[in-house]
Design a protein around this motif. Structure first.
Motif, mmCIF file in Angstrom:
data_model
loop_
_atom_site.group_PDB
_atom_site.id
_atom_site.type_symbol
_atom_site.label_atom_id
_atom_site.label_comp_id
_atom_site.label_asym_id
_atom_site.label_seq_id
_atom_site.Cartn_x
_atom_site.Cartn_y
_atom_site.Cartn_z
ATOM 1 N N MET A 1 10.873 -19.544 27.291
ATOM 2 C CA MET A 1 11.804 -20.520 26.758
ATOM 3 C C MET A 1 13.171 -20.281 27.394
ATOM 4 S SD MET A 1 13.242 -20.923 22.876
ATOM 5 C CE MET A 1 11.640 -20.510 22.210
ATOM 6 N N PRO A 2 13.751 -21.258 28.068
ATOM 7 C CA PRO A 2 15.066 -21.080 28.660
ATOM 8 C C PRO A 2 16.108 -20.747 27.597
ATOM 9 C CG PRO A 2 14.001 -23.064 29.493
ATOM 10 C CD PRO A 2 13.164 -22.562 28.363
ATOM 11 N N HIS A 3 17.042 -19.877 27.965
ATOM 12 C CA HIS A 3 18.189 -19.559 27.111
ATOM 13 C C HIS A 3 17.791 -18.885 25.797
ATOM 14 C CE1 HIS A 3 19.884 -22.519 29.838
ATOM 15 N NE2 HIS A 3 19.165 -23.460 29.290
ATOM 16 N N GLU A 4 16.549 -18.359 25.694
ATOM 17 C CA GLU A 4 16.095 -17.914 24.378
ATOM 18 C C GLU A 4 16.865 -16.703 23.858
ATOM 19 O OE1 GLU A 4 12.204 -15.554 26.178
ATOM 20 O OE2 GLU A 4 11.971 -17.042 24.614
ATOM 21 N N PRO A 176 3.209 -14.254 23.894
ATOM 22 C CA PRO A 176 4.532 -14.891 23.891
ATOM 23 C C PRO A 176 4.503 -16.363 24.274
ATOM 24 C CG PRO A 176 4.329 -13.308 25.694
ATOM 25 C CD PRO A 176 3.155 -13.097 24.805
ATOM 26 N N ASP A 177 3.539 -16.760 25.104
ATOM 27 C CA ASP A 177 3.466 -18.166 25.509
ATOM 28 C C ASP A 177 2.936 -19.066 24.406
ATOM 29 O OD1 ASP A 177 0.984 -16.712 25.997
ATOM 30 O OD2 ASP A 177 0.211 -18.577 26.849
ATOM 31 N N ARG A 182 8.269 -21.261 21.062
ATOM 32 C CA ARG A 182 8.150 -21.508 22.500
ATOM 33 C C ARG A 182 7.433 -22.829 22.764
ATOM 34 N NH1 ARG A 182 8.049 -18.872 27.581
ATOM 35 N NH2 ARG A 182 7.621 -20.544 29.063
ATOM 36 N N LEU A 183 6.381 -23.100 21.991
ATOM 37 C CA LEU A 183 5.652 -24.357 22.151
ATOM 38 C C LEU A 183 6.552 -25.550 21.835
ATOM 39 C CD1 LEU A 183 2.183 -23.468 20.554
ATOM 40 C CD2 LEU A 183 2.851 -23.407 22.978
ATOM 41 N N ALA A 259 4.233 -32.003 24.346
ATOM 42 C CA ALA A 259 4.596 -32.610 23.066
ATOM 43 C C ALA A 259 3.346 -32.879 22.233
ATOM 44 C CB ALA A 259 5.379 -33.898 23.298
ATOM 45 N N GLU A 260 2.303 -33.392 22.881
ATOM 46 C CA GLU A 260 1.045 -33.616 22.179
ATOM 47 C C GLU A 260 0.440 -32.299 21.712
ATOM 48 O OE1 GLU A 260 -1.555 -35.799 24.760
ATOM 49 O OE2 GLU A 260 0.003 -37.256 25.300
ATOM 50 N N PHE A 261 0.476 -31.290 22.592
ATOM 51 C CA PHE A 261 -0.171 -30.016 22.285
ATOM 52 C C PHE A 261 0.475 -29.339 21.090
ATOM 53 C CE2 PHE A 261 -0.568 -25.386 22.710
ATOM 54 C CZ PHE A 261 -1.950 -25.269 22.729
#
Length: 337
Positions: A1-4, A176-177, A182-183, A259-261
């Motif tokens: 995740m950017p900037h997390e 982590p993914d 993150r999702l 977005a769907e996932f």
């Protein structure tokens, strides 16, 4: 995740109370006077933002704010005054069921003709409304499991084990993914939104601030552990059917695969979580501490109260063809196949 890992910037004030809290955090002024806190509208922008600022010190904090402000005694006194007004209003305004079982029974039944936000987005929502919904909800979803984790040291036995099991899933089951925050950031990327933590705080409505503040209020007080469990139950039980509608809304509007996932994942996961929460977390808690049943019911019903207020704001604005945000979204380009 950017900037997390970055601390968010302090937002713009929305009135004298949030202005004073912001200035205090910057070391540039005194905290709000008691009469200013007493005069602020409970569900309004000023009080809800001021309370959000106090609570956020227990999460990521803010850029340029010393970490030890989290336990600043004067700030904690101000926070206590703010949250007492919020809690008193919730107790006065929420219609509470007589038992936890009655409160659960109501949210376990899906209305035949639903009229809420997820129904609207499913049936007729447009992509710009989907993007606004994601921007508003990012204040919660980018910290999705964190407020509920505070209750773990306050539980034991079946309740603790069940709560830990559900939280483990929320945190990706060790991957982590697959952490749900993150999702959600991946969902935001599909929608052309900035994934920086706290990016949409200035744009978010008072109603969405109240939904996040409710979790922090319940999570930070041991005396409200029953209400936090009730809140958790309300979120998990209503998530699966709502997520199914939102997954279809993402497909229909072309929001993108991530977005769907995100919502497809919640349809399956939260259907399992519902059983664990009802039978192990609530069942285990009330087996050990039956005196907390009224608090569990209050947590469930207070969650519905603040969510109904948010839904009314969103639907009123969208049906009038106007933005639900305080400031419009930048024109990032959403996902396109």
């Amino acid at each position: 995740m950017p900037h997390e890992s970055q601390e968010p910037r302090l937002p713009s004030a929305r009135g004298p109370v949030s202005a004073a809290v912001t200035q205090y955090l910057r070391g540039a002024g005194p905290l709000p006077r008691p009469e200013e806190v007493a005069g602020a509208t409970v569900y309004g922008d000023d009080l809800q933002l001021a309370l959000y600022l106090c609570y956020e010190l227990h999460y990521r904090g803010f850029e340029g704010v010393a970490p030890d402000r989290e336990w600043d005694p004067d700030l904690l006194r101000t926070r206590a005054a703010l949250e007492q007004r919020f809690l008193s209003a919730l107790r006065a305004d929420t219609v509470v069921h007589e038992s936890a079982a009655d409160a659960l029974a109501e949210i376990l039944v899906e209305p035949v003709d639903g009229t809420g936000v997820t129904h609207y987005l499913h049936k007729e929502g447009e992509l710009w409304q989907v993007r606004e919904y994601a921007a508003q909800r990012s204040l919660y979803h980018l910290k999705e499991a964190d407020p509920h984790a505070w209750v773990l040291p306050r539980l034991w036995g079946r309740a603790k084990a069940g709560m830990a099991a559900v939280e483990f899933d929320e945190y990706g089951g060790g991957r982590p993914d697959r952490v749900h925050a993150r999702l959600f950031a991946d969902l935001m990327t599909d929608l052309g939104l900035d994934t920086t933590y706290g990016r949409y705080l200035d744009a978010a409505s008072a109603q969405v601030l109240a939904t996040v503040n409710l979790m922090s209020l319940f999570g930070l007080h041991r005396s409200l552990r029953g209400a936090l469990v009730g809140h958790f139950a309300a979120v998990e039980i209503t998530s699966s059917p709502g997520s199914r509608r939102l997954a279809e809304a993402m497909r229909r509007t072309g929001a993108g695969p991530a977005a769907e996932f995100f919502y497809d994942e919640h349809v399956e996961a939260d259907a399992v979580h519902e059983q664990v929460v009802r039978h192990e977390v609530i069942g285990g808690l009330l087996a050990e501490e039956p005196q907390l049943e009224a608090d569990v019911a209050f947590g469930i019903d207070a969650t519905g109260h603040v969510e109904d207020r948010l839904a009314a704001r969103l639907l009123t604005d969208w049906r009038a063809g106007r933005s639900s945000l305080r400031t419009p979204l930048a024109s990032e380009i959403p996902y396109s196949s």
